[in-house]
Every structure is written in structure tokens, then in C-alpha cells.
Design an enzyme around this catalytic site. Structure first.
Site, PDB file in Angstrom:
ATOM      1  N   ARG A  30       0.903  -0.940  -0.064  1.00  0.00           N
ATOM      2  CA  ARG A  30      -0.036   0.119   0.024  1.00  0.00           C
ATOM      3  C   ARG A  30       0.993   0.986   0.421  1.00  0.00           C
ATOM      4  NH1 ARG A  30      -2.970  -3.604  -0.745  1.00  0.00           N
ATOM      5  NH2 ARG A  30      -4.930  -4.747   0.693  1.00  0.00           N
ATOM      6  N   GLU A 174     -14.972 -13.684   9.026  1.00  0.00           N
ATOM      7  CA  GLU A 174     -14.485 -13.021   7.832  1.00  0.00           C
ATOM      8  C   GLU A 174     -14.633 -14.191   6.713  1.00  0.00           C
ATOM      9  OE1 GLU A 174     -11.630 -10.561   7.541  1.00  0.00           O
ATOM     10  OE2 GLU A 174     -11.953 -10.026   5.018  1.00  0.00           O
ATOM     11  N   LYS A 216     -18.251 -10.823   8.309  1.00  0.00           N
ATOM     12  CA  LYS A 216     -17.953  -9.685   7.532  1.00  0.00           C
ATOM     13  C   LYS A 216     -17.711 -10.773   6.206  1.00  0.00           C
ATOM     14  CE  LYS A 216     -12.869  -7.289   6.708  1.00  0.00           C
ATOM     15  NZ  LYS A 216     -12.240  -6.261   6.924  1.00  0.00           N
ATOM     16  N   SER A 258     -14.413  -4.565   1.863  1.00  0.00           N
ATOM     17  CA  SER A 258     -14.234  -3.971  -0.043  1.00  0.00           C
ATOM     18  C   SER A 258     -13.695  -4.223  -0.629  1.00  0.00           C
ATOM     19  CB  SER A 258     -13.815  -1.794  -0.104  1.00  0.00           C
ATOM     20  OG  SER A 258     -12.712  -2.027   0.354  1.00  0.00           O
ATOM     21  N   GLY A 259     -12.615  -5.376  -0.609  1.00  0.00           N
ATOM     22  CA  GLY A 259     -11.933  -6.324  -1.637  1.00  0.00           C
ATOM     23  C   GLY A 259     -11.584  -5.321  -2.520  1.00  0.00           C
ATOM     24  N   GLY A 260     -11.355  -4.692  -2.714  1.00  0.00           N
ATOM     25  CA  GLY A 260     -10.716  -3.884  -4.000  1.00  0.00           C
ATOM     26  C   GLY A 260     -11.234  -3.296  -5.262  1.00  0.00           C
ATOM     27  N   ARG A 289      -8.978  -0.984   2.178  1.00  0.00           N
ATOM     28  CA  ARG A 289      -9.041  -0.782   0.892  1.00  0.00           C
ATOM     29  C   ARG A 289     -10.201   0.674   0.872  1.00  0.00           C
ATOM     30  NH1 ARG A 289      -8.068  -5.240  -2.538  1.00  0.00           N
ATOM     31  NH2 ARG A 289      -8.768  -6.104  -0.614  1.00  0.00           N
TER      32      ARG A 289
HETATM   33  P1  13P Z   1     -10.760  -4.158   2.062  1.00  0.00           P
HETATM   34  O1  13P Z   1     -11.679  -3.415   2.296  1.00  0.00           O
HETATM   35  O2  13P Z   1      -9.730  -3.440   1.215  1.00  0.00           O
HETATM   36  O3  13P Z   1     -11.113  -5.557   1.055  1.00  0.00           O
HETATM   37  O4  13P Z   1     -10.156  -4.818   3.878  1.00  0.00           O
HETATM   38  C1  13P Z   1     -10.838  -5.546   3.913  1.00  0.00           C
HETATM   39  C2  13P Z   1      -9.805  -5.993   5.160  1.00  0.00           C
HETATM   40  O5  13P Z   1      -9.590  -6.273   6.478  1.00  0.00           O
HETATM   41  C3  13P Z   1      -9.868  -8.000   4.999  1.00  0.00           C
HETATM   42  O6  13P Z   1      -9.627  -8.509   5.604  1.00  0.00           O
END
Ligand code: 13P
Length: 341
Positions: A30, A174, A216, A258-260, A289
Site C-alpha cells: 500500500r 471473515e 464480514k 471492500s475487496g478491491g 482499502r
Molecule cells: P478491504 O476492505 O480492503 O477488502 O479490507 C478489509 C479487510 O480487513 C480484509 O481482511
């Protein structure tokens, strides 16, 4: 606070979670994007900038920290977790130890970290953490995910969730189905449903108290290389169809990753989810992200840009706080700079 009260507070109306628990390699990636080299000092400075953002608690209920961060202090000497508690924000901690390849299953992984987990959870609780996160990763591809990969990850998630509750921490569960690949939205829906069924079966077998957990999940989306174009309402409908079939109503809240997705895409879809009528659970966010990318861009590693970076975080948090209530609109976003011909 009881597990149920903490879980409910994390999904209080208008609020969600800031995921700031990047591992060292992820944080290095990042920071490299904005031309900054990762070091303990830089990571501390950046995370102090995030966590000390004025008025963050108006839209952020909790922050997920990384092991290094929960042991660090602000410039004033106050430990980060104490600073959060004082600001009315609940400290959380990432407790999985990353992904290990699943032997004999190419390109599949299982999240590791169960050995010694109870002792680590007890230590994190003593350091101020009130909730924990464990991320499993499921990759869609030819012949993937295997039922073995789903079962192994669901089992580990349930072992973790039970251990977290025993140490007084709310487990954020998650199981992330990745966006990478050329699969369709429909395939993502089928895989996400299979994963969530396995996860809730294992959580029940491990006697996890669902009212003291949060899920999550990923949103149901087409693969990034699929070329399939979908509207926000379509994403919301597909996501809710899967969740309603698989997630018990006793779970107090779902905090999407958010996953990208871009920051604004993630917000728009969270807003569409919350405009879809009454659901049994709170629909909130736990974005990494989608909250931090605009902050990193505004900061660029320059001390002088700290205020602008904090303003960027507060803005994204506020937009997601509105989306939590189905009250976001694109008109509230700053207009993009004009295109130069
Ligand atoms: P993102 O929202 O960037 O996907 O990250 C969330 C997260 O904590 C992934 O484990």
C-alpha cells in the site's frame, strides 16, 4: 461490556469499522503505491494519523489493529488501543496468522494461527482489544473452490470464533470470496452461499453464540476479468438473496469488506444494500482499502499533508455512515477534476 453489547455497538446506526490491520507485506504494498518505503516508524506515523482523526467516532465504531500497532503508542506515549477507547472507538485485532497453501490443492489456501491462539487472545484482551478478526480466503477458478478448501476454512473460522468468545472478544468471522477471476456474478453467488452454509454449520458445531459475533462477508460481484457489467441494485439484490438464505437472523450485523472495489463503488453498493428494505441484521462496513486509499493518496508520506489526509478519512467515513442508513448520494462526493483534452 458483554459480547452481545459489544457486537451491537460495533454495528450501531450510522457507524462501521475501519480495517487498519494490514500485515507488513500488505502495508509495504500500500505504501509503495504512493512511493513511501515501509518501516516501523512510517507505519506508526501513518496509523497515528488515521486513529487520531478528529470526530472519527461519529462514523467509526471500531478499528481493527495489527499485532505491531496494538503494541505501539501515539507520539504522546499513549498506547493506540487506549487512545481509541478514550475517543469512544472500540479496538479490535487481527488474529489469523495469514494464509498457508492447502497441501494437494493447488492455488487454494487455509488461514492459519490456531496454535497458541487462546493465549494470544488473552494477551490482546489485556492490551485493550474487545473484538477480533480472522480472514479466510476462497478463490474461484477452474475446479475451485474445492469442498475440502471450504470445509478446512470453515472449521478454522469456527475454532477461532469459539476461542475468541471464550476470551471475551467478539469474533468477526471473515470468509472472503475473492473478486479475482473471470467468473460471473451468478457463480460468485453460488460459491458465497456454499461457503456461508459451511461456516454457519461449523459455528453451530463449535457452540458459538451467534448474537456475540459479526460476519464480514464479500459482496456478491462478478469477477474482475469477467467483463460482466452490473448495477449497484443488482449487486445488492444478489448479495441479499445469498445472505438471507444462509445467515441466521440471530447474527446482529454484517460488516462488508471492500475487496478491491473503488471507494465510491463500495459506498454506492452499501447504500443500495441499505435501501433494499428491512433485513434481519444491520448492514455495515469494515472497509480497508475503500476507506484508506483516498487517505494514502492525500498523505503521500508528507507530514504537511496530514490534515488533508485526515479530512479524506473523515469524508469517506461520513459517506459510508450515510450509506449505512441508505442516505448516500453521488452528489455528496466531490466532483472529479475536469478531464484535460
Ligand atoms: P478491504 O476492505 O480492503 O477488502 O479490507 C478489509 C479487510 O480487513 C480484509 O481482511
Amino acid at each position: 461490556m458483554s459480547l452481545h453489547a459489544t457486537a451491537a455497538a460495533l454495528v450501531a446506526p450510522g457507524k462501521g469499522i475501519l480495517a487498519a490491520d494490514e500485515s507488513h507485506p500488505t502495508m509495504a504494498k500500500r505504501l509503495a503505491r504512493i512511493g513511501v518505503e515501509s518501516s516501523e516508524r512510517v507505519r506508526r506515523d501513518y496509523r497515528e494519523l488515521l486513529l487520531a482523526t478528529p470526530r472519527l467516532s461519529e462514523h467509526v465504531s471500531g478499528v481493527i489493529l495489527f499485532d505491531e500497532t496494538i503494541r505501539q503508542t501515539r507520539s504522546s506515549g499513549m498506547p493506540f488501543a487506549q487512545g481509541l477507547l478514550r475517543a469512544g472507538i472500540i479496538p479490535g485485532i487481527k488474529v489469523d496468522a495469514g494464509l498457508a497453501p492447502l497441501p494437494r490443492f493447488p492455488d487454494e489456501s487455509v488461514a492459519q494461527g490456531l496454535d497458541g491462539l487462546s493465549d494470544r487472545l488473552a494477551e490482546y484482551a489485556a492490551l485493550g482489544a474487545r473484538f477480533a478478526k480472522w480472514r479466510a480466503v476462497i478463490r474461484i477458478g477452474a475446479g475451485r473452490p474445492s469442498s475440502t478448501c471450504i470445509a478446512a476454512n470453515a472449521h478454522a473460522l469456527a475454532r477461532y470464533a469459539a476461542a475468541a468468545q471464550e476470551q471475551g472478544l467478539v469474533p468477526v468471522v471473515e470468509p472472503e470470496v475473492l473478486m479475482d477471476g473471470d467468473h460471473s456474478l451468478e457463480r460468485c453467488a453460488l460459491v458465497t452461499a456454499a461457503v456461508l452454509r459451511a461456516v454457519y454449520d461449523q459455528l453451530a458445531r463449535h457452540r458459538v453464540d451467534l448474537g456475540g459475533t459479526l460476519l464480514k462477508p464479500n459482496m456478491v460481484l462478478p469477477g474482475t476479468d469477467s467483463g460482466q457489467v452490473v448495477g449497484d441494485d443488482e449487486v445488492a439484490a444478489a448479495t441479499l438473496a445469498v445472505l438471507r438464505d444462509t445467515v441466521p437472523a440471530s447474527v446482529p450485523g454484517l460488516v462488508f469488506l471492500s475487496g478491491g472495489q473503488s471507494a465510491e463503488e463500495a459506498t454506492a453498493r452499501l447504500d443500495a444494500l441499505n435501501r433494499s428494505g428491512h433485513q434481519p441484521w444491520q448492514l455495515s462496513f469494515s472497509f480497508g482499502r475503500a476507506l484508506q486509499a483516498p487517505v494514502l493518496d492525500a498523505w503521500g508520506g508528507h507530514h504537511d499533508h496530514r490534515d488533508a489526509a485526515q479530512a479524506a478519512l473523515l469524508h469517506r467515513a461520513r459517506m459510508n455512515g450515510l450509506a449505512r442508513r441508505g442516505r448516500w448520494s453521488a452528489a455528496l462526493e466531490p466532483s472529479p477534476p475536469p478531464l484535460v483534452a
